[in-house]
Design a protein around this motif. Structure first.
Motif, PDB file in Angstrom:
ATOM      1  N   MET A   1      33.777  46.558  24.647  1.00 36.18           N
ATOM      2  CA  MET A   1      33.623  45.409  23.789  1.00 36.18           C
ATOM      3  C   MET A   1      32.205  44.874  23.929  1.00 36.18           C
ATOM      4  O   MET A   1      31.691  44.744  25.031  1.00 36.18           O
ATOM      5  CB  MET A   1      34.631  44.314  24.204  1.00 36.18           C
ATOM      6  N   ASP A   2      31.590  44.573  22.806  1.00 34.51           N
ATOM      7  CA  ASP A   2      30.282  43.924  22.810  1.00 34.51           C
ATOM      8  C   ASP A   2      30.503  42.422  22.940  1.00 34.51           C
ATOM      9  O   ASP A   2      31.096  41.792  22.057  1.00 34.51           O
ATOM     10  CB  ASP A   2      29.521  44.231  21.528  1.00 34.51           C
ATOM     11  N   LEU A   3      30.044  41.863  24.049  1.00 30.72           N
ATOM     12  CA  LEU A   3      30.236  40.436  24.289  1.00 30.72           C
ATOM     13  C   LEU A   3      29.304  39.603  23.427  1.00 30.72           C
ATOM     14  O   LEU A   3      28.150  39.984  23.188  1.00 30.72           O
ATOM     15  CB  LEU A   3      29.979  40.101  25.756  1.00 30.72           C
ATOM     16  N   ILE A   4      29.791  38.463  23.004  1.00 28.35           N
ATOM     17  CA  ILE A   4      28.967  37.473  22.323  1.00 28.35           C
ATOM     18  C   ILE A   4      27.834  37.090  23.257  1.00 28.35           C
ATOM     19  O   ILE A   4      28.032  36.957  24.471  1.00 28.35           O
ATOM     20  CB  ILE A   4      29.827  36.255  21.929  1.00 28.35           C
ATOM     21  N   ASP A   5      26.639  36.905  22.692  1.00 28.24           N
ATOM     22  CA  ASP A   5      25.456  36.553  23.472  1.00 28.24           C
ATOM     23  C   ASP A   5      25.724  35.305  24.326  1.00 28.24           C
ATOM     24  O   ASP A   5      26.141  34.271  23.800  1.00 28.24           O
ATOM     25  CB  ASP A   5      24.279  36.305  22.529  1.00 28.24           C
ATOM     26  N   GLY A   6      25.496  35.417  25.618  1.00 29.07           N
ATOM     27  CA  GLY A   6      25.690  34.304  26.547  1.00 29.07           C
ATOM     28  C   GLY A   6      27.049  34.257  27.215  1.00 29.07           C
ATOM     29  O   GLY A   6      27.245  33.529  28.175  1.00 29.07           O
ATOM     30  N   VAL A   7      28.010  35.025  26.718  1.00 25.17           N
ATOM     31  CA  VAL A   7      29.342  35.075  27.314  1.00 25.17           C
ATOM     32  C   VAL A   7      29.284  35.984  28.549  1.00 25.17           C
ATOM     33  O   VAL A   7      28.666  37.050  28.519  1.00 25.17           O
ATOM     34  CB  VAL A   7      30.390  35.605  26.312  1.00 25.17           C
ATOM     35  N   LYS A   8      29.938  35.536  29.620  1.00 25.56           N
ATOM     36  CA  LYS A   8      29.982  36.333  30.842  1.00 25.56           C
ATOM     37  C   LYS A   8      31.413  36.392  31.359  1.00 25.56           C
ATOM     38  O   LYS A   8      32.199  35.471  31.146  1.00 25.56           O
ATOM     39  CB  LYS A   8      29.076  35.727  31.911  1.00 25.56           C
ATOM     40  N   ILE A   9      31.711  37.478  32.062  1.00 22.05           N
ATOM     41  CA  ILE A   9      33.033  37.667  32.664  1.00 22.05           C
ATOM     42  C   ILE A   9      32.847  37.973  34.139  1.00 22.05           C
ATOM     43  O   ILE A   9      31.951  38.722  34.524  1.00 22.05           O
ATOM     44  CB  ILE A   9      33.778  38.847  32.011  1.00 22.05           C
ATOM     45  N   LYS A  10      33.712  37.388  34.950  1.00 18.00           N
ATOM     46  CA  LYS A  10      33.766  37.716  36.368  1.00 18.00           C
ATOM     47  C   LYS A  10      35.169  38.210  36.666  1.00 18.00           C
ATOM     48  O   LYS A  10      36.148  37.495  36.434  1.00 18.00           O
ATOM     49  CB  LYS A  10      33.458  36.473  37.216  1.00 18.00           C
ATOM     50  N   ARG A  11      35.285  39.436  37.140  1.00 17.00           N
ATOM     51  CA  ARG A  11      36.587  39.957  37.567  1.00 17.00           C
ATOM     52  C   ARG A  11      36.966  39.245  38.856  1.00 17.00           C
ATOM     53  O   ARG A  11      36.160  39.159  39.783  1.00 17.00           O
ATOM     54  CB  ARG A  11      36.509  41.455  37.814  1.00 17.00           C
ATOM     55  N   LEU A  12      38.179  38.738  38.897  1.00 16.26           N
ATOM     56  CA  LEU A  12      38.621  37.980  40.062  1.00 16.26           C
ATOM     57  C   LEU A  12      39.433  38.869  40.987  1.00 16.26           C
ATOM     58  O   LEU A  12      40.232  39.696  40.543  1.00 16.26           O
ATOM     59  CB  LEU A  12      39.439  36.767  39.626  1.00 16.26           C
ATOM     60  N   ARG A  13      39.222  38.695  42.251  1.00  9.24           N
ATOM     61  CA  ARG A  13      39.900  39.487  43.275  1.00  9.24           C
ATOM     62  C   ARG A  13      41.068  38.681  43.831  1.00  9.24           C
ATOM     63  O   ARG A  13      40.881  37.561  44.298  1.00  9.24           O
ATOM     64  CB  ARG A  13      38.903  39.817  44.377  1.00  9.24           C
ATOM     65  N   VAL A  14      42.235  39.260  43.783  1.00  5.32           N
ATOM     66  CA  VAL A  14      43.427  38.641  44.351  1.00  5.32           C
ATOM     67  C   VAL A  14      43.675  39.289  45.706  1.00  5.32           C
ATOM     68  O   VAL A  14      43.710  40.519  45.811  1.00  5.32           O
ATOM     69  CB  VAL A  14      44.644  38.828  43.431  1.00  5.32           C
ATOM     70  N   PRO A  81      21.889  36.706  18.175  1.00  2.00           N
ATOM     71  CA  PRO A  81      21.937  38.128  17.819  1.00  2.00           C
ATOM     72  C   PRO A  81      23.366  38.637  17.599  1.00  2.00           C
ATOM     73  O   PRO A  81      23.551  39.723  17.051  1.00  2.00           O
ATOM     74  CB  PRO A  81      21.289  38.824  19.019  1.00  2.00           C
ATOM     75  N   THR A  82      24.363  37.842  18.017  1.00  2.00           N
ATOM     76  CA  THR A  82      25.758  38.247  17.829  1.00  2.00           C
ATOM     77  C   THR A  82      26.471  37.340  16.818  1.00  2.00           C
ATOM     78  O   THR A  82      27.697  37.221  16.842  1.00  2.00           O
ATOM     79  CB  THR A  82      26.520  38.266  19.170  1.00  2.00           C
ATOM     80  N   LYS A  83      25.715  36.712  15.909  1.00  8.23           N
ATOM     81  CA  LYS A  83      26.321  35.833  14.893  1.00  8.23           C
ATOM     82  C   LYS A  83      27.420  36.594  14.148  1.00  8.23           C
ATOM     83  O   LYS A  83      27.232  37.737  13.737  1.00  8.23           O
ATOM     84  CB  LYS A  83      25.277  35.348  13.893  1.00  8.23           C
ATOM     85  N   GLY A  84      28.580  35.952  14.023  1.00  9.45           N
ATOM     86  CA  GLY A  84      29.710  36.539  13.315  1.00  9.45           C
ATOM     87  C   GLY A  84      30.641  37.368  14.183  1.00  9.45           C
ATOM     88  O   GLY A  84      31.702  37.784  13.725  1.00  9.45           O
ATOM     89  N   VAL A  85      30.284  37.592  15.449  1.00 12.42           N
ATOM     90  CA  VAL A  85      31.109  38.414  16.340  1.00 12.42           C
ATOM     91  C   VAL A  85      32.284  37.603  16.879  1.00 12.42           C
ATOM     92  O   VAL A  85      32.153  36.420  17.200  1.00 12.42           O
ATOM     93  CB  VAL A  85      30.261  38.981  17.502  1.00 12.42           C
ATOM     94  N   ILE A  86      33.426  38.258  16.963  1.00  5.98           N
ATOM     95  CA  ILE A  86      34.634  37.688  17.558  1.00  5.98           C
ATOM     96  C   ILE A  86      34.956  38.483  18.812  1.00  5.98           C
ATOM     97  O   ILE A  86      34.893  39.711  18.805  1.00  5.98           O
ATOM     98  CB  ILE A  86      35.813  37.732  16.576  1.00  5.98           C
ATOM     99  N   ASN A  87      35.284  37.784  19.886  1.00  9.44           N
ATOM    100  CA  ASN A  87      35.764  38.427  21.121  1.00  9.44           C
ATOM    101  C   ASN A  87      37.160  37.920  21.423  1.00  9.44           C
ATOM    102  O   ASN A  87      37.425  36.727  21.309  1.00  9.44           O
ATOM    103  CB  ASN A  87      34.880  38.081  22.319  1.00  9.44           C
ATOM    104  N   GLU A  88      38.065  38.831  21.806  1.00 17.58           N
ATOM    105  CA  GLU A  88      39.413  38.499  22.273  1.00 17.58           C
ATOM    106  C   GLU A  88      39.520  38.893  23.737  1.00 17.58           C
ATOM    107  O   GLU A  88      39.117  39.990  24.120  1.00 17.58           O
ATOM    108  CB  GLU A  88      40.478  39.304  21.526  1.00 17.58           C
ATOM    109  N   PHE A  89      40.110  37.995  24.518  1.00 15.83           N
ATOM    110  CA  PHE A  89      40.347  38.267  25.932  1.00 15.83           C
ATOM    111  C   PHE A  89      41.806  37.963  26.242  1.00 15.83           C
ATOM    112  O   PHE A  89      42.295  36.881  25.898  1.00 15.83           O
ATOM    113  CB  PHE A  89      39.438  37.391  26.811  1.00 15.83           C
TER     114      PHE A  89
END
Length: 153
Positions: A1-14, A81-89
């Motif tokens: 998935m191409d992330l929207i500019d400025g969006v970040k994800i951190k995988r969480l450790r359980v 640069p990602t105008k119009g992009v939708i991300n689903e999580f």
């Protein structure tokens, strides 16, 4: 998935053991940490959509700690640069992540679990009751090209 500019994800450790489990969500020494404004919990009942809104100042840091949520982002920023992009999580018990949402990115969520889902947010700004940094549009009747309906198939 191409992330929207400025969006970040951190995988969480359980970290489970015989007593229960521990999951760190956001630390001040994380690469994506900006600053602390406050912490709060919001919930949604099964099938409920809460959205759309955006902020002009604050960055949100969402973690779904109970149930499952479909969190959707839409970039309407003219200079992005990602105008119009939708991300689903798909976030929650089955996918423990922290989702960082920058200012001016529309976001909303839908509870997709069979029981109430719970989101913890660590925004960078405290809520200002006299001048809220929250700009809303209707969840279904708007110009955002997204349908909240479940996609079977």
């Amino acid at each position: 998935m191409d992330l929207i500019d400025g969006v970040k994800i951190k995988r969480l450790r359980v970290i489970p053991d015989e007593r229960g489990r521990l999951m760190e969500m956001l630390r001040c020494d994380d690469d994506l940490f900006i600053k602390f404004g406050q912490a709060y919990i919001t919930t949604a009942y099964p099938g409920v959509v809460k959205g759309w809104h955006y902020h002009k100042k604050q960055t949100d840091n969402f973690v779904v700690v109970k149930g499952m949520m479909k969190v959707v982002l839409y970039d309407s920023r003219e200079d992005s640069p990602t105008k119009g992009v939708i991300n689903e999580f798909f976030m929650g018990e089955h996918n423990p992540i922290l989702l960082q949402i920058p200012p001016y990115v529309f976001h909303g969520f839908k509870c997709i679990s069979e029981t109430e889902a719970m989101v913890v947010n660590f925004p960078t700004e405290p809520y200002n009751y006299d001048d809220p940094d929250e700009f809303r549009v209707h969840p279904h009747d708007n110009d955002i090209p997204y349908d909240w309906a479940r996609k079977d198939g």
